[in-house]
Design a protein around this motif. Structure first.
Motif, PDB file in Angstrom:
ATOM      1  N   ILE A 155      48.276  -0.713  38.753  1.00 21.62           N
ATOM      2  CA  ILE A 155      49.045  -1.119  39.934  1.00 21.62           C
ATOM      3  C   ILE A 155      50.344  -1.811  39.547  1.00 21.62           C
ATOM      4  CG2 ILE A 155      48.997  -2.641  41.959  1.00 21.62           C
ATOM      5  CD1 ILE A 155      46.032  -1.996  42.229  1.00 21.62           C
ATOM      6  N   THR A 156      50.332  -2.549  38.445  1.00 17.58           N
ATOM      7  CA  THR A 156      51.543  -3.261  38.011  1.00 17.58           C
ATOM      8  C   THR A 156      52.436  -2.412  37.113  1.00 17.58           C
ATOM      9  OG1 THR A 156      50.294  -4.263  36.168  1.00 17.58           O
ATOM     10  CG2 THR A 156      50.468  -5.533  38.217  1.00 17.58           C
ATOM     11  N   GLY A 157      52.052  -1.147  36.868  1.00 17.48           N
ATOM     12  CA  GLY A 157      52.910  -0.230  36.130  1.00 17.48           C
ATOM     13  C   GLY A 157      52.834  -0.326  34.620  1.00 17.48           C
ATOM     14  N   ARG A 158      51.848  -1.035  34.096  1.00 16.82           N
ATOM     15  CA  ARG A 158      51.741  -1.160  32.643  1.00 16.82           C
ATOM     16  C   ARG A 158      51.150   0.099  32.022  1.00 16.82           C
ATOM     17  NH1 ARG A 158      49.634  -6.985  30.747  1.00 16.82           N
ATOM     18  NH2 ARG A 158      50.176  -5.979  28.762  1.00 16.82           N
ATOM     19  N   VAL A 159      50.398   0.861  32.808  1.00 18.27           N
ATOM     20  CA  VAL A 159      49.938   2.181  32.390  1.00 18.27           C
ATOM     21  C   VAL A 159      50.174   3.149  33.543  1.00 18.27           C
ATOM     22  CG1 VAL A 159      48.189   1.304  30.796  1.00 18.27           C
ATOM     23  CG2 VAL A 159      47.558   1.760  33.173  1.00 18.27           C
TER      24      VAL A 159
END
Length: 321
Positions: A155-159
């Motif tokens: 959700i936070t865009g780290r993957v």
């Protein structure tokens, strides 16, 4: 015998330390073998010097716990037992570290907090190490916590995607007799991974992510030949992998990815348990500094209190054999 007084100014904190009908106090008395007498907002501790110090440390720790929890949080039996036994064994419980490693799912605001120091170490390892391998009994949060971190990373865009997998090894049942094609046959084996996702995100949201391929849930055989870049990859029930399967899986790791492997080495369903890929990985990879091993124990089991007793009884029986 000597007396010690534990005073609490906040009435709400005091009531939650004591528990409904003083159930927490009764549990502490039984675990630490002390006598605690509630008086107003004060607890009188009657015990010998060592027990008194342990009890006072526990009561202070419980107060610290409540200050970091949401208002209205109540201790359950697991909390009391874990904290009391940790104090009795001289183990440090760092409430600040536990609070720091709280996982908050941005979309839903759902908060997941480690309940033991091993769980806190597990979450910390997942965040810091490319590969984390967790070994321990059922109910210690190995799968759920890994999925929670994975969801937050997505959700936070780290993957860019989450890949959840487990070997389709029969635990006393026969796959061939189940209805449907291969995917339908192995879906029951993947059910715990779905359950964790649906507990963290709304059903519709999970379904859309699966349809788009952002979340992939598949048997281990589907991992062969792939390179998994910018992905959070979780292998569950890893005790049922063969050595070649484990090597295959580990070498799928691509750039900017995280990999979590979990399993219980006491529940190997392979025909030759000694050939478990998880057991061999622990021996072969123990000196690879980028791989962190986390060992969960009976005291980390967060399910119904009887589960820990069941596991302990089976361990005792195995030892006697």
């Amino acid at each position: 015998m000597t007396d010690e007084m534990f005073e609490v100014e906040d009435v709400s904190i005091y009531k939650r330390i004591c528990g409904s009908q003083d159930k927490n106090i009764k549990n502490i008395e039984q675990i630490l073998d002390v006598k605690i007498i509630p008086r107003g907002t004060t607890l009188k501790v009657d015990a010998d010097q060592e027990k008194k110090e342990q009890t006072m440390s526990l009561l202070h720790l419980m107060g610290d716990y409540l200050h970091m929890k949401e208002p209205g949080y109540e201790f359950d039996e697991f909390d009391i037992k874990y904290l009391a036994n940790s104090i009795a064994r001289g183990k440090k419980v760092d409430t600040n570290e536990i609070n720091r490693l709280k996982i908050v799912v941005p979309e839903t605001g759902k908060s997941i907090m480690p309940r033991t120091m091993n769980q806190a170490e597990y979450i910390s390892s997942i965040q810091q190490s490319p590969v984390t391998i967790a070994i321990g009994p059922a109910g210690t949060g190995k799968t759920y916590l890994a999925v929670a971190v994975a969801v937050k990373y997505l959700i936070t865009g780290r993957v860019e995607r989450i890949i959840l997998t487990r070997p389709a090894v029969e635990a006393g049942e026969n796959l061939g007799y189940l209805p449907g094609d291969f995917i339908q046959k192995v879906n029951p084996y993947l059910r715990p991974l779905y359950d964790a996702l649906f507990d963290l995100l709304p059903f519709e949201r999970v379904s859309r992510l699966i349809e788009k391929g952002t979340i992939e849930i598949a048997p281990l055989a589907y991992m062969r030949g792939r390179t998994l870049n910018k992905a959070f990859v979780i292998l569950d029930e890893a005790q049922n992998t063969t050595s070649s399967q484990m090597k295959m899986f580990l070498t799928r790791l691509g750039n900017n990815s995280r990999m979590v492997i979990s399993g219980d080495i006491t529940q190997v369903d392979l025909q030759k348990p000694g050939h478990s890929g998880l057991l061999q990985a622990r021996k072969i990879l123990k000196n690879v500094k980028e791989i962190t091993f986390i060992e969960f124990k009976k005291e980390d089991i967060c399910r119904h209190p009887i589960v820990e007793k069941i596991i302990a009884a089976y361990e005792q029986h195995a030892g006697s054999d």
